[in-house]
Design an enzyme around this catalytic site. Structure first.
Site, PDB file in Angstrom:
ATOM      1  N   LYS A   1      54.072  36.695  37.058  1.00 47.47           N
ATOM      2  CA  LYS A   1      54.590  35.398  36.612  1.00 47.47           C
ATOM      3  C   LYS A   1      55.505  35.575  35.397  1.00 47.47           C
ATOM      4  O   LYS A   1      56.568  34.967  35.300  1.00 47.47           O
ATOM      5  CB  LYS A   1      53.438  34.434  36.303  1.00 47.47           C
ATOM      6  CG  LYS A   1      52.624  34.043  37.530  1.00 47.47           C
ATOM      7  CD  LYS A   1      53.493  33.385  38.586  1.00 47.47           C
ATOM      8  CE  LYS A   1      52.769  33.074  39.872  1.00 47.47           C
ATOM      9  NZ  LYS A   1      53.668  32.631  40.963  1.00 47.47           N
TER      10      LYS A   1
ATOM     11  N   SER B   1      52.746  30.007  35.538  1.00 49.60           N
ATOM     12  CA  SER B   1      51.337  29.680  35.316  1.00 49.60           C
ATOM     13  C   SER B   1      51.011  29.700  33.833  1.00 49.60           C
ATOM     14  O   SER B   1      51.588  30.488  33.068  1.00 49.60           O
ATOM     15  CB  SER B   1      50.470  30.717  36.030  1.00 49.60           C
ATOM     16  OG  SER B   1      49.135  30.620  35.628  1.00 49.60           O
TER      17      SER B   1
ATOM     18  N   TYR C   1      48.698  39.941  38.473  1.00 48.68           N
ATOM     19  CA  TYR C   1      49.160  38.614  38.908  1.00 48.68           C
ATOM     20  C   TYR C   1      49.901  37.911  37.763  1.00 48.68           C
ATOM     21  O   TYR C   1      51.016  37.417  37.929  1.00 48.68           O
ATOM     22  CB  TYR C   1      47.966  37.768  39.374  1.00 48.68           C
ATOM     23  CG  TYR C   1      48.257  36.295  39.395  1.00 48.68           C
ATOM     24  CD1 TYR C   1      49.007  35.738  40.430  1.00 48.68           C
ATOM     25  CD2 TYR C   1      47.822  35.454  38.364  1.00 48.68           C
ATOM     26  CE1 TYR C   1      49.304  34.386  40.433  1.00 48.68           C
ATOM     27  CE2 TYR C   1      48.115  34.110  38.367  1.00 48.68           C
ATOM     28  CZ  TYR C   1      48.862  33.575  39.400  1.00 48.68           C
ATOM     29  OH  TYR C   1      49.168  32.244  39.398  1.00 48.68           O
TER      30      TYR C   1
HETATM   31  C1  UD1 Z   1      42.714  31.089  37.479  1.00 47.32           C
HETATM   32  C2  UD1 Z   1      43.369  32.401  37.150  1.00 47.32           C
HETATM   33  C3  UD1 Z   1      44.807  32.115  36.779  1.00 47.32           C
HETATM   34  C4  UD1 Z   1      45.507  31.414  37.929  1.00 47.32           C
HETATM   35  C5  UD1 Z   1      44.746  30.157  38.323  1.00 47.32           C
HETATM   36  C6  UD1 Z   1      45.315  29.601  39.609  1.00 47.32           C
HETATM   37  C7  UD1 Z   1      41.708  33.962  36.285  1.00 47.32           C
HETATM   38  C8  UD1 Z   1      41.170  34.667  35.094  1.00 47.32           C
HETATM   39  N1  UD1 Z   1      42.671  33.075  36.075  1.00 47.32           N
HETATM   40  O1  UD1 Z   1      42.719  30.244  36.316  1.00 47.32           O
HETATM   41  O2  UD1 Z   1      45.450  33.318  36.480  1.00 47.32           O
HETATM   42  O3  UD1 Z   1      46.816  31.073  37.552  1.00 47.32           O
HETATM   43  O4  UD1 Z   1      43.370  30.449  38.565  1.00 47.32           O
HETATM   44  O5  UD1 Z   1      44.643  28.427  39.959  1.00 47.32           O
HETATM   45  O6  UD1 Z   1      41.282  34.203  37.407  1.00 47.32           O
HETATM   46  N2  UD1 Z   1      34.482  28.941  36.771  1.00 47.32           N
HETATM   47  C9  UD1 Z   1      33.102  29.008  36.866  1.00 47.32           C
HETATM   48  N3  UD1 Z   1      32.545  29.303  38.070  1.00 47.32           N
HETATM   49  C10 UD1 Z   1      33.306  29.537  39.194  1.00 47.32           C
HETATM   50  C11 UD1 Z   1      34.711  29.461  39.094  1.00 47.32           C
HETATM   51  C12 UD1 Z   1      35.270  29.177  37.865  1.00 47.32           C
HETATM   52  O7  UD1 Z   1      32.396  28.815  35.869  1.00 47.32           O
HETATM   53  O8  UD1 Z   1      32.728  29.802  40.257  1.00 47.32           O
HETATM   54  C13 UD1 Z   1      35.097  28.625  35.479  1.00 47.32           C
HETATM   55  C14 UD1 Z   1      35.964  29.759  34.950  1.00 47.32           C
HETATM   56  O9  UD1 Z   1      35.198  30.629  34.167  1.00 47.32           O
HETATM   57  C15 UD1 Z   1      36.991  28.990  34.133  1.00 47.32           C
HETATM   58  C16 UD1 Z   1      37.089  27.634  34.824  1.00 47.32           C
HETATM   59  O10 UD1 Z   1      35.942  27.524  35.647  1.00 47.32           O
HETATM   60  O11 UD1 Z   1      36.506  28.812  32.847  1.00 47.32           O
HETATM   61  C17 UD1 Z   1      38.331  27.504  35.682  1.00 47.32           C
HETATM   62  O12 UD1 Z   1      38.381  28.635  36.549  1.00 47.32           O
HETATM   63  P1  UD1 Z   1      39.467  28.769  37.703  1.00 47.32           P
HETATM   64  O13 UD1 Z   1      39.452  27.561  38.556  1.00 47.32           O
HETATM   65  O14 UD1 Z   1      39.233  30.092  38.381  1.00 47.32           O
HETATM   66  O15 UD1 Z   1      40.850  28.773  36.927  1.00 47.32           O
HETATM   67  P2  UD1 Z   1      41.366  29.721  35.736  1.00 47.32           P
HETATM   68  O16 UD1 Z   1      40.463  30.874  35.512  1.00 47.32           O
HETATM   69  O17 UD1 Z   1      41.654  28.853  34.566  1.00 47.32           O
END
Ligand code: UD1
Length: 339
Positions: A153, A124, A149
């Site tokens: 990885k 990841s 997690y």
């Molecule tokens: C997340 C995990 C990462 C994992 C990946 C798997 C965390 C910190 N990271 O990545 O370790 O490998 O998922 O897919 O959990 N966001 C919102 N509102 C929401 C959900 C997300 O604003 O309800 C934003 C988050 O702040 C982030 C972006 O969307 O900036 C992407 O979030 P997400 O889809 O959860 O992925 P990652 O955090 O990049």
């Protein structure tokens, strides 16, 4: 050639099963359905026109693997099966270490026992933490992991690297996934989050069908162009096809031992607000969202340098962000509010 796909009923695994079949491989799924659903098998069947072969078992069990390796001649393994909830990993570290690390060790031992050399490991972009420079290359610094997690990885990569470095007959590739989104364009398979989604796009599509009242944008005061986080969102079918490219590379590699790491992304960063706006354009509806607090552990921006995978594996992402959101939306509409 038969390819064992652990976690093949999961989101990335199921799409990779399709890509493998289309490339002429025979995927054999092993999945204990602890975080997936049997409906995925029916979706795969609809797309491929035949039932996928699967073992409803836990790949953490050496006896299960031995039975599969005896019954089927396996040419390589793609190892998706793992727990992946960042928050839960901090509350239940042993559950994560036992499953994610334990299954990898058992798998590698059993592969060596049966002279199966080829393994692709799901890593990841989380291994890069908060990058010092963008885009991140495979040589970028790997800081201490922020979550259990993420640590599984990093350790998983090291286990394969060290096994190959010891001269064992193992050919391994770790693929560092950026943010996979979307679904198969048929909408027969897609992401099936259990409970409240952690990830952005499923949360958006569930909000759009009325399953969730509103999306919370986790912070808009990051040092990015619009203040929201920037990620490298890649269509899950592109990611699936990267596994096929990696597998072909391993199979064609004549030396008995090799270990490589590749970023798998598009090379472009998009902000959370850009995703919301493009989703609104694709779906033709306003999305109910509010700006909330930052989420612990989120990094401001991360996106991939993809030159290594382009040059060495000849793979590059083909689908647009718009297609990914269209496919995710079509899939959610197929599910309705049932999921
Ligand atoms: C997340 C995990 C990462 C994992 C990946 C798997 C965390 C910190 N990271 O990545 O370790 O490998 O998922 O897919 O959990 N966001 C919102 N509102 C929401 C959900 C997300 O604003 O309800 C934003 C988050 O702040 C982030 C972006 O969307 O900036 C992407 O979030 P997400 O889809 O959860 O992925 P990652 O955090 O990049």
């Amino acid at each position: 050639m038969n390819i064992l796909v652990t976690g093949g009923a999961g989101f990335i695994g199921s799409h990779t099963v399709i890509a493998l079949s289309e490339a002429g491989f025979t995927p054999i799924i092993v999945d204990d359905f602890s975080n997936s659903n049997h409906v995925v098998l029916r979706g795969i069947e609809k797309i491929l026109g035949q039932k996928p072969r699967y073992y409803p078992d836990n790949c953490h069990d050496a006896e299960v693997l031995r039975r599969i390796f005896r019954e089927k001649e396996i040419g390589g393994v793609i190892h998706f099966a793992a727990f992946k909830a960042v928050g839960e990993s901090m509350r239940e570290p042993l559950k994560y270490y036992a499953n994610n690390i334990g299954s990898l060790i058992v798998l590698l031992e059993t592969m060596l026992e049966f002279d199966i050399p080829n393994i692709i490991f799901s890593s990841s972009a989380t291994v890069y933490g908060e990058p010092e420079t963008l885009p991140v290359t495979e040589d970028s610094r790997i800081p201490p992991a922020e979550s259990v997690y993420g640590n599984t990885k990093q350790i998983g990569e090291e286990i394969i690297r060290d096994t190959a470095a010891a001269g064992k007959p193992l050919k391994g590739i770790s693929l560092r996934y950026f943010n996979p989104i979307g679904a198969h364009p048929s909408a027969y398979i897609g992401e099936l989050p259990i409970g409240v989604p952690n990830n952005l796009v499923p949360f958006i599509t569930q909000t759009a069908v009325g399953l969730r009242p509103a999306l919370t944008v986790f912070g808009n005061n990051y040092p990015t162009p619009d203040g929201t986080c920037v990620r490298d969102f890649i269509h899950v079918m592109d990611l699936a096809e990267a596994h096929v490219a990696a597998l072909k590379y391993l199979i064609n590699h004549t030396a008995p031992t090799i270990y490589e790491v590749y970023n798998v992304g598009t090379g472009h960063g998009n902000s959370v607000m850009e995703i919301i706006q493009l989703f609104e354009a694709v779906s033709g509806q306003r999305l109910n969202y509010r700006i909330g607090e930052r989420r612990a552990g989120d990094v401001a921006a991360v996106y991939a340098d993809v030159s290594k995978i382009e040059q060495q594996l000849g793979w590059t992402a083909q689908r647009t962000l718009r297609e990914a959101l269209e496919d995710a939306w079509r899939w959610q509409q197929t599910l309705g509010i049932g999921n």
